[in-house]
Scaffold this motif. Sequence first.
Motif, PDB file in Angstrom:
ATOM      1  N   LEU A 124       9.311 -10.847   1.102  1.00 18.57           N
ATOM      2  CA  LEU A 124       8.952 -12.057   0.374  1.00 18.57           C
ATOM      3  C   LEU A 124       7.687 -11.823  -0.444  1.00 18.57           C
ATOM      4  O   LEU A 124       6.928 -10.885  -0.192  1.00 18.57           O
ATOM      5  N   LYS A 125       7.446 -12.701  -1.384  1.00 18.19           N
ATOM      6  CA  LYS A 125       6.316 -12.558  -2.305  1.00 18.19           C
ATOM      7  C   LYS A 125       4.986 -12.488  -1.565  1.00 18.19           C
ATOM      8  O   LYS A 125       4.111 -11.691  -1.913  1.00 18.19           O
ATOM      9  N   GLY A 126       4.817 -13.294  -0.533  1.00 16.03           N
ATOM     10  CA  GLY A 126       3.533 -13.356   0.148  1.00 16.03           C
ATOM     11  C   GLY A 126       3.255 -12.196   1.078  1.00 16.03           C
ATOM     12  O   GLY A 126       2.200 -12.170   1.731  1.00 16.03           O
ATOM     13  N   ARG A 127       4.148 -11.216   1.158  1.00 16.01           N
ATOM     14  CA  ARG A 127       3.957 -10.098   2.088  1.00 16.01           C
ATOM     15  C   ARG A 127       3.195  -8.922   1.463  1.00 16.01           C
ATOM     16  O   ARG A 127       3.059  -7.872   2.080  1.00 16.01           O
ATOM     17  N   LYS A 128       2.707  -9.097   0.257  1.00 11.17           N
ATOM     18  CA  LYS A 128       1.816  -8.128  -0.398  1.00 11.17           C
ATOM     19  C   LYS A 128       2.451  -6.739  -0.521  1.00 11.17           C
ATOM     20  O   LYS A 128       1.809  -5.715  -0.300  1.00 11.17           O
ATOM     21  N   GLU A 157       3.885  -5.537  -3.414  1.00 14.77           N
ATOM     22  CA  GLU A 157       3.545  -4.935  -4.710  1.00 14.77           C
ATOM     23  C   GLU A 157       2.251  -4.136  -4.601  1.00 14.77           C
ATOM     24  O   GLU A 157       2.141  -3.030  -5.156  1.00 14.77           O
ATOM     25  N   GLU A 158       1.276  -4.698  -3.873  1.00 15.25           N
ATOM     26  CA  GLU A 158       0.001  -4.006  -3.705  1.00 15.25           C
ATOM     27  C   GLU A 158       0.175  -2.707  -2.909  1.00 15.25           C
ATOM     28  O   GLU A 158      -0.456  -1.681  -3.212  1.00 15.25           O
ATOM     29  N   ALA A 163      13.945 -12.161  -0.523  1.00 20.04           N
ATOM     30  CA  ALA A 163      14.071 -12.372  -1.961  1.00 20.04           C
ATOM     31  C   ALA A 163      13.700 -11.147  -2.781  1.00 20.04           C
ATOM     32  O   ALA A 163      14.181 -10.976  -3.903  1.00 20.04           O
ATOM     33  N   LEU A 164      12.855 -10.268  -2.250  1.00 21.26           N
ATOM     34  CA  LEU A 164      12.405  -9.095  -3.000  1.00 21.26           C
ATOM     35  C   LEU A 164      13.232  -7.845  -2.699  1.00 21.26           C
ATOM     36  O   LEU A 164      12.846  -6.740  -3.088  1.00 21.26           O
ATOM     37  N   LEU A 214      14.070  -5.727  -5.721  1.00 20.60           N
ATOM     38  CA  LEU A 214      12.892  -5.043  -6.252  1.00 20.60           C
ATOM     39  C   LEU A 214      12.511  -3.855  -5.379  1.00 20.60           C
ATOM     40  O   LEU A 214      12.152  -2.787  -5.887  1.00 20.60           O
ATOM     41  N   ASP A 266      -0.088 -13.650   2.969  1.00 19.54           N
ATOM     42  CA  ASP A 266      -0.905 -14.415   2.035  1.00 19.54           C
ATOM     43  C   ASP A 266      -2.054 -15.100   2.776  1.00 19.54           C
ATOM     44  O   ASP A 266      -1.817 -16.007   3.582  1.00 19.54           O
TER      45      ASP A 266
END
Length: 405
Positions: A212-216, A218-219, A239-240, A243, A280
Amino acid sequence: MVVLMLLSNAYDPDPRVRREALALIAMGCRVKLLAWDRDGKSPASECMEGVEVERVFLPSRHGRGNAQVFFYAWLYLKMLWKAWRCSFDVVHCHDLDTLPIGFLLGKLKRKPIVYDAHESFPDMLEGTIHPFLKNSLTRLENFFIRRISLLITVGETLRRFFEERGARHSVVVGNWKRLEEFSRTAEQNQEVRRQLGIPDNATTLVCITQLLKGRKLEELVGALDACPDVYLIIGGKGALEGLVRQWAEKNPRIRYTGFVRAEDIPSYTCAADVVYYGFDPENPNARFSAPNKLFEALAAGKPLITGDFGEIGEIVRRHSCGIVLPAYTAATVREAIEALEDRQIWSECARNAALLGRKEMNWTKGEEILRREYSALAPRTASAVQQSQSRRDEVLDAISSGPHR
């Protein structure tokens, strides 16, 4: 002692609920579990490892927001109908959404009520329900926690939060792990790495989470791009996922495993060098965060990389069992990875993690707490169970020492 557990998922099985139920069975209790099956894909009733599961079928889905209130009203009627005909000594409610019906059953039948708060439930719903409804849930929880027999929760920070709001008796039973499940030889770890195509001596991170987006994430992947000799095992669904698959195709050092079953998590955790936990910090529940990843790392004796929030940040900093990031950026994650590539720093953090897991935060301690608290809830029943077990042991001893024909 018959324990009636109430759960708002289908129990497939829920890891925390399973551990607690099996611990109670090992104490000599009989565990009946009434679970909400929203999809209707599981059997109406079955016995799973000794846990007697009965499911309430009511079609719904997560994320309905305010409208979910009407589904809960219908669920409570169904649960009341099934539970009223059930004989039990203690009612054990998992999370706030089962507490109202559990409280009613406990009071009507004059039985002890246990509230097992897996998280701060109203905070978890922030942003998905109306603020008035969220505040109403908080007030409802305040009413219940002053009138129940026992509150169990996952971390000391959250326990103090409930105590400040009026909980009379509360204990911590964390999402601790069985150490034996995370016991692996060097050869076993190398075999997992070889199956994934990871060199034996390469520094390897593991991140098994909801994608999920809030799981960091990308960083994390951005940091990996700047660490040419570091590998990443990443697993999960969400959801990711698309990606993550793209990242794995572009970077030959990323191994995406897909969804990871609970029984496979120890293998990947032990085969890696470092556990990464992203979350997050602005999430209302971040201040209480004591996640599974923390205790998996401790059980495996692996350093953690995590953010500066919640109980996980406090534990990692206090016990020097990893690195706490000042913020989630590709640069700070890269710096943490590079620091743990120093074998002396890594060895010290790994040693501290293993020591904390072995001495304080493991499931043996959780079983001891459950045994103590349940014995206090129904001492006469617990005494009868202990006497029965003693008589059974005496009979077995007599059989084993007697003449054999």
